[in-house]
Design an enzyme around this catalytic site. Structure first.
Site, PDB file in Angstrom:
ATOM      1  N   TYR A  60       0.850  -1.202   0.000  1.00  0.00           N
ATOM      2  CA  TYR A  60       0.000   0.000   0.000  1.00  0.00           C
ATOM      3  C   TYR A  60       0.874   1.236   0.000  1.00  0.00           C
ATOM      4  O   TYR A  60       1.803   1.334   0.792  1.00  0.00           O
ATOM      5  CB  TYR A  60      -0.906   0.028   1.234  1.00  0.00           C
ATOM      6  N   ARG A 241      -1.549  -2.532 -18.817  1.00  0.00           N
ATOM      7  CA  ARG A 241      -2.855  -1.867 -18.819  1.00  0.00           C
ATOM      8  C   ARG A 241      -2.848  -0.745 -17.781  1.00  0.00           C
ATOM      9  O   ARG A 241      -2.561  -0.992 -16.609  1.00  0.00           O
ATOM     10  CB  ARG A 241      -3.903  -2.919 -18.446  1.00  0.00           C
TER      11      ARG A 241
END
Ligand SMILES: *Cc1c(COP(=O)(O)O)cnc(C)c1O
Length: 421
Positions: A60, A241
């Site tokens: 994170y 992507r």
């Protein structure tokens, strides 16, 4: 190395999820066996894919390098700094945000940074090649902003910048968007920049499709003319992507950063940012310009062959990596053509053509692009072969022996130009 550190796509000792991996394997085989003509797709390098299979996915890192909301970010900070530096270098911009999860989310960030809800935005009509995130009524853009559109002229199927200017003067938008998903001609970003200045609007260029051509020097860059440039990283740029944003103004850069996080996203995908960094390094190498030029040459050769065989190329040709092929001269709809080509392992999508008489579910055209087939090594001579196959199949849709022959020849060509194997 004595004790190997698990960093990456080191295959596990045993794959246990059989059903899932069977589908992945089948998709890998499909990509090898078919020729990919979908203009928005490409085949990334193994190194780009490896980055996405690393331990970075575990981390994170809300915030930006040096200003994170979580501890332990010292290494992912390096990753994101490398990605940002390369993006700035490649697109010659002062600022870069590499966190957008997709092209659409890059546009969410850019519009949030440039306009207030209900402000007016002028963008290219979806029916003429624009994108969902440029004002489709069900997309965030159409829900939160008041959109009007400009389109191509009926007689030459190109943008006429005088008409765009008239629309802008009349509509008085806060933001003008330029960029498209299905437009085969050069876009005059300098003219868009001048119009935006004249009407007091910000210019947002979405170079999703052509980012790789801009990077490779085959299309004029929007960066000197636009307030903000958004893009996808997975189309002609040939990365993972995702989305990316560059700009030159420091205050706009600050607004974009806070519009992306916390505005539209939570934690960044650090594994994808690592993959973006690798793709950007690849795009900075001289070979990438050679690739981009070949993509454009291949598209021109394919369009020429198709036109010689009686198909109509919208606007008469292409300047970039894609073309819209009007299939009505063959008495077909775009949907028919998509299915006929799919049956011979040529993958593409049906597409509206400007002023289309058919509904979007049928459409009158197909969109073909050369980014992916150029990556696997095809050149102009193959484009002529490919164009003839497409014309053979579309001109004799009921002839099963033609389809059978073409399918076999497609398989041979695909085998001769493997992607990863
Ligand atoms: C493909 C595309 C996008 C969006 O990309 P996603 O990553 O699918 O959200 C945005 N704008 C344009 C012009 C595009 O062609």
């Amino acid at each position: 190395m004595q004790t190997p550190i698990v960093t990456a796509a080191t295959p596990p000792a045993r794959f246990t999820d059989d059903a899932l991996w069977a589908a992945v394997k089948a998709e890998a085989q499909r990509q090898e066996a078919q020729l990919e003509l979908i203009a928005s797709e490409n085949h990334t390098s193994r190194e780009v894919m490896a980055a996405m299979g690393t331990v970075l996915t575990n981390k994170y890192a809300e915030g930006y390098p040096g200003k994170r909301y979580y501890g332990g970010c010292e290494h992912v900070d390096v990753v994101e700094d490398i990605a940002r530096d390369r993006a700035k270098q490649l697109f010659k911009a002062a600022h870069a945000n590499v966190q957008a999860h997709s092209g659409t989310q890059a546009n969410i960030g850019a519009l949030m940074a440039l306009a207030k809800p209900h402000d007016r935005v002028l963008a290219m009509s979806l029916d003429h090649g624009g994108h969902l995130s440029h004002g489709h009524p069900k997309n965030f853009s159409g829900v939160f902003y008041e959109f009007a559109s400009y389109g191509v002229e009926q007689h030459d199927e190109r943008l006429d910048m005088n008409r765009v200017r008239e629309k802008a003067l009349e509509f008085k938008p806060a933001v003008i968007m330029a960029g498209a998903s299905a437009y085969s001609r050069m876009i005059d970003f300098a003219a868009f920049g001048a119009i935006a200045k004249e009407v007091g609007a910000k210019l947002l260029v979405d170079q999703a499709h052509i980012a790789g051509l801009v990077a490779g020097g085959c299309h004029a860059s929007p960066v000197p003319h636009a307030d903000v440039v958004t893009m996808t990283t997975h189309k002609t740029l040939r990365g993972p992507r995702g989305g990316m944003i560059v700009c030159n103004d420091e205050n706009i850069a600050k607004s974009i950063n806070s519009a992306i996080f916390p505005g539209g996203q939570g934690g960044p995908f650090m594994h994808v940012i690592a993959a973006k960094a690798i793709a950007l390094r690849e795009a900075l190498a001289p070979e990438f310009s050679v690739y981009a030029r070949q993509v454009v040459k291949n598209a021109a050769a394919l369009a020429e062959t198709l036109a010689a065989r009686g198909l109509r190329i919208v606007s008469g040709g292409t300047d970039n990596h894609l073309m819209l092929v009007d299939v009505t001269p063959m008495k077909l709809t775009g949907k028919d053509a998509e299915n006929l080509l799919h049956a011979v392992d040529l993958t593409c999508n049906k597409n509206l053509i400007p002023y289309d008489q058919n509904p979007p579910t049928k459409a009158s055209g197909v969109r073909l692009g050369t980014a992916a087939i150029t990556t696997r090594g095809l050149r102009e001579n193959h484009m002529r072969t490919l164009g003839n196959w497409i014309a053979d199949v579309l001109s004799q849709p009921a002839n099963a022996s033609v389809a059978e022959r073409v399918k076999k020849e497609v398989a041979e060509l695909a085998r001769a130009f493997p992607i990863y194997t």
